[in-house]
Design a protein around this motif. Structure first.
Motif, short mmCIF file in Angstrom:
data_model
loop_
_atom_site.label_atom_id
_atom_site.label_comp_id
_atom_site.label_asym_id
_atom_site.label_seq_id
_atom_site.Cartn_x
_atom_site.Cartn_y
_atom_site.Cartn_z
N ALA A 1 -11.96 34.51 13.79
CA ALA A 1 -12.08 35.97 13.75
C ALA A 1 -10.86 36.66 14.36
CB ALA A 1 -13.35 36.41 14.47
N ASN A 2 -10.00 35.90 15.01
CA ASN A 2 -8.86 36.49 15.73
C ASN A 2 -9.31 37.64 16.61
OD1 ASN A 2 -6.53 34.95 14.82
ND2 ASN A 2 -7.06 35.75 12.79
N TRP A 3 -10.40 37.40 17.31
CA TRP A 3 -11.05 38.43 18.12
C TRP A 3 -10.90 38.05 19.59
CZ3 TRP A 3 -15.69 38.33 21.15
CH2 TRP A 3 -16.22 39.58 21.46
N CYS A 4 -10.39 38.97 20.39
CA CYS A 4 -10.19 38.70 21.81
C CYS A 4 -10.58 39.92 22.60
CB CYS A 4 -8.72 38.35 22.08
SG CYS A 4 -8.29 38.23 23.82
N GLU A 5 -11.57 39.77 23.47
CA GLU A 5 -12.03 40.84 24.36
C GLU A 5 -11.98 40.32 25.80
OE1 GLU A 5 -12.80 43.92 24.01
OE2 GLU A 5 -12.85 44.16 21.82
N PRO A 6 -11.14 40.88 26.66
CA PRO A 6 -11.03 40.40 28.05
C PRO A 6 -12.37 40.39 28.79
CG PRO A 6 -9.19 41.83 27.52
CD PRO A 6 -10.13 41.91 26.36
N GLU A 7 -13.22 41.40 28.57
CA GLU A 7 -14.51 41.42 29.27
C GLU A 7 -15.39 40.28 28.79
OE1 GLU A 7 -16.57 45.21 29.73
OE2 GLU A 7 -14.73 46.22 29.11
N PHE A 8 -15.33 39.98 27.51
CA PHE A 8 -16.08 38.86 26.95
C PHE A 8 -15.60 37.55 27.58
CE2 PHE A 8 -16.73 35.56 23.70
CZ PHE A 8 -18.07 35.74 23.38
N ASP A 9 -14.27 37.40 27.68
CA ASP A 9 -13.71 36.20 28.32
C ASP A 9 -14.13 36.08 29.78
OD1 ASP A 9 -12.41 35.19 26.08
OD2 ASP A 9 -10.57 34.80 27.19
N LEU B 1 -14.64 32.06 19.95
CA LEU B 1 -14.41 33.48 20.21
C LEU B 1 -13.62 33.75 21.48
CD1 LEU B 1 -17.98 34.71 19.20
CD2 LEU B 1 -15.87 35.19 17.96
N GLY B 2 -13.22 32.72 22.21
CA GLY B 2 -12.44 32.92 23.42
C GLY B 2 -11.00 33.30 23.12
N CYS B 3 -10.40 34.06 24.00
CA CYS B 3 -9.01 34.48 23.81
C CYS B 3 -8.05 33.28 23.79
CB CYS B 3 -8.59 35.46 24.91
SG CYS B 3 -9.45 37.05 24.83
N THR B 4 -8.38 32.23 24.55
CA THR B 4 -7.49 31.06 24.59
C THR B 4 -7.47 30.32 23.26
OG1 THR B 4 -9.29 29.70 25.48
CG2 THR B 4 -7.77 30.71 27.07
N ALA B 5 -8.48 30.58 22.41
CA ALA B 5 -8.56 29.89 21.12
C ALA B 5 -7.84 30.64 20.00
CB ALA B 5 -10.02 29.67 20.74
N LEU B 6 -7.22 31.77 20.34
CA LEU B 6 -6.60 32.60 19.31
C LEU B 6 -5.53 31.85 18.52
CD1 LEU B 6 -6.13 36.17 20.84
CD2 LEU B 6 -7.53 35.52 18.90
N ASN B 7 -4.70 31.08 19.21
CA ASN B 7 -3.54 30.48 18.57
C ASN B 7 -3.69 29.00 18.27
OD1 ASN B 7 -2.03 32.95 18.68
ND2 ASN B 7 -1.69 32.57 20.86
N TRP C 1 -23.04 40.45 23.16
CA TRP C 1 -21.69 40.90 22.83
C TRP C 1 -21.37 40.57 21.37
CZ3 TRP C 1 -17.02 43.01 24.38
CH2 TRP C 1 -16.97 43.57 25.66
N VAL C 2 -21.66 39.35 20.95
CA VAL C 2 -21.36 38.93 19.59
C VAL C 2 -22.15 39.76 18.59
CG1 VAL C 2 -21.34 36.99 17.95
CG2 VAL C 2 -20.84 36.59 20.38
N TYR C 3 -23.41 40.01 18.89
CA TYR C 3 -24.24 40.83 18.01
C TYR C 3 -23.68 42.25 17.90
CZ TYR C 3 -28.24 43.61 16.47
OH TYR C 3 -29.05 44.48 15.78
N ARG C 4 -23.29 42.80 18.99
CA ARG C 4 -22.80 44.18 19.02
C ARG C 4 -21.46 44.34 18.31
NH1 ARG C 4 -23.28 44.67 24.04
NH2 ARG C 4 -21.11 44.42 24.74
#
Length: 545
Positions: free
Chosen positions: A461-469, A449-455, A494-497
């Motif tokens: 999930a192609n999900w990226c949230e800066p606050e989560f990161d 779920l990290g933004c660095t894993a997007l590509n 965060w994941v649940y929400r």
């Protein structure tokens, strides 16, 4: 249980199609035949994340700087005899093991032992975009990108032939854990230089050279991989002389080959047949607690899954308990979050959605989809420890969703094509999962779920949230375990929400083997290893090819 009684469990059409493909996969007197479930993507695990590739390569061909000992729950020396953190954890010094020999093969004869140049070559290949090997065979190193190692490490320096310093941008609690994974293998710099001089750099990942317990011989797609023992291995040489992977993608065929003696070991035996298999003297079942999770990920780039209410509706619409009983035959636990019980950061608080179809209908109305919608569920074509039958799971979910007016189409492809299409984000949703590479909780959240894993093909999930990161960065920067655990519980919230994925199950990992085979290891964090495997010395009746 007799062989013939068990054969009654196998469909007749399967028996007719199951004659050995070649004499090359006949039983071995001085070796082991492993019936694997698919072809490796490559013979370099750095280039992918597939468990099939890991099982075929990492522990067989290669070594890494350090290992993780499951029983002691600590890091232990491997190619590095020792290491120490310096400069407040921003530099690590590794003292390398002397006289470690690389493989000799018809295509390569080494002139020296392993040294610091090999570590620098290996790390800089995936770290440095200007490295002559960085773009070879695709130029993608998903584990190192998803884990953030390619951003964390600032330099790798050979202090001398037996000493390497690795410089970090900042102190990081997960650094050593990531070095102890099956991806952090060490290549031969001399082999790389020789291939480059011959204009054949791609061969480095196709005809591999390592320092591990087995030497690669050949690979024929959809049929066979051959290895033989590395007699100059720095640890005790393997007990078996030969190791053969008989590539058998059909689960029923693997079971039949095990029963008839064409295979000595198979992964992912059919869960519905485990009880019958384990009742005889010829076949044994082994299992271990596996740090894994099966999940259903929504492509948040595809409407309507860019709407959190729709994602929550989907999570509420499926009966996960029925999935546990039907798909896993009860051999799994209902996931209560992203982290399984095996993780030290696990909390018993349930942070998942219960089965509530009426609530799902309300959420769809609130999201503007009162009449439902149509989409695709991608189901893996292969078995995994975390999901023994994605097709059946998809059918159960399809039935549940029909009850709330949502139409789901089930899609699948050949495994490597499936993974390529996933990496291109062609899916609406996918049933897949994750097996932890190390004991650090970050290994679940950052790759998934990290933004660095997007590509890099792991954030399905192609999900990226800066606050989560930011929370993930806080967690790996925190040295205190109790404080880290609190942060990870906030991460679970965060994941649940946001519900980018639905945690489904944590499964046991099963393996079936002939009763005369011993010592095949399936560590909690890593792929199968045959380094300690052996066959009983007593004579065995061999099946005819």
């Amino acid at each position: 249980m007799s062989m013939w009684r068990f054969l009654l469990l196998i469909p007749i059409f399967t028996l007719a199609a199951c004659s050995p493909a070649s004499e090359d996969v006949a039983p071995l007197r001085n070796g082991i035949v492993y019936c694997s479930e698919g072809n490796p993507e490559s013979f370099n695990p750095q280039l992918g994340t597939s468990g099939t590739t890991i099982d075929a390569t990492s522990a067989q061909i290669y070594d890494r700087l350090l290992d993780y000992d499951d029983s002691q729950q600590k890091f232990v020396p491997a190619l590095a005899e020792s290491w120490q953190a310096l400069d407040n954890g921003t530099r690590y010094r590794f003292l390398l093991r002397p006289n470690v020999q690389f493989h000799q093969a018809p295509w390569f004869t080494p002139t020296r032992a392993f040294n610091a140049d090999d570590v620098v070559f290996t790390f800089k290949r995936w770290l440095n975009q200007e490295h002559p090997y960085h773009e070879v065979n695709g130029g993608s190193y998903p584990f190192f990108t998803a884990s953030g190692l390619n951003q964390l490490i600032t330099d790798v320096v050979a202090v001398n032939a037996t000493t390497v310093d690795i410089y970090l941008e900042r102190s990081n609690s997960s650094f050593l854990a990531n070095l102890a994974t099956d991806f952090a293998i060490i290549l031969s710099a001399e082999y790389g230089a020789r291939l480059l001089a011959r204009g054949k750099p791609a061969q480095i990942d196709k005809q591999p050279i390592g320092t591990g317990p087995f030497v690669f011989e050949e690979f024929r797609k959809d049929l066979i991989i051959r290895y033989h023992r590395h007699d100059n291995y720095w640890r005790e040489p393997a007990h078996i002389e030969q190791l053969v992977y008989s590539i058998t993608q059909n689960a029923n065929k693997r079971m039949l080959k095990l029963i008839t003696g064409e295979c000595d070991v198979i992964p992912y035996p059919l869960v519905e047949e485990l009880a019958q298999l384990n009742t005889g003297d010829d076949i044994k079942i082994s299992s271990n607690v596996n740090p894994n999770i099966a999940f259903w990920a929504f492509n948040t780039d595809h409407p309507p899954f860019n709407n959190v209410l729709v994602r929550r509706a989907m999570a509420s619409a499926i009966n996960r308990q029925t999935i546990i009983q039907t798909v896993y035959n009860g051999n799994a636990k209902l996931a209560t979050g992203v982290l399984p019980e095996t993780s030290w950061a696990y909390s018993p608080v349930d942070q998942t959605y219960g089965y509530a179809p009426e609530r799902a209908r309300e959420l769809l109305r609130d999201a503007g989809y009162a009449e439902g919608f149509e989409f695709d569920i991608w189901a893996m074509p292969v078995q995994r420890a975390y999901n023994p039958n994605a097709q059946k799971m998809a059918e159960l979910i399809q039935s549940d969703l029909a009850q709330i007016g949502v139409r789901a189409n089930i899609v699948s492809y050949e495994w490597n094509a499936f993974r390529r299409r996933l990496a291109r984000n062609e899916h609406d949703s996918v049933l897949i999962g994750w097996i932890a590479d190390n004991a650090d909780p970050d290994n679940f959240f950052q790759p998934l779920l990290g933004c660095t894993a997007l590509n890099v093909g792991t954030n399905r999930a192609n999900w990226c949230e800066p606050e989560f990161d930011d929370l993930l960065r806080q967690a790996i920067s925190e040295a205190n375990t109790d404080n880290r655990k609190k942060i990870y519980q906030e991460v679970e919230n965060w994941v649940y929400r946001e519900a980018p994925l639905v945690p489904i199950a944590n499964s046991m990992r099963f393996q079936a083997h002939r009763s005369d085979i011993h010592g095949v290891e399936v560590p909690a964090y890593g792929g199968v290893s045959f380094r300690h495997a052996y066959r009983d010395n007593k004579p065995q009746q061999e099946a005819q090819p």
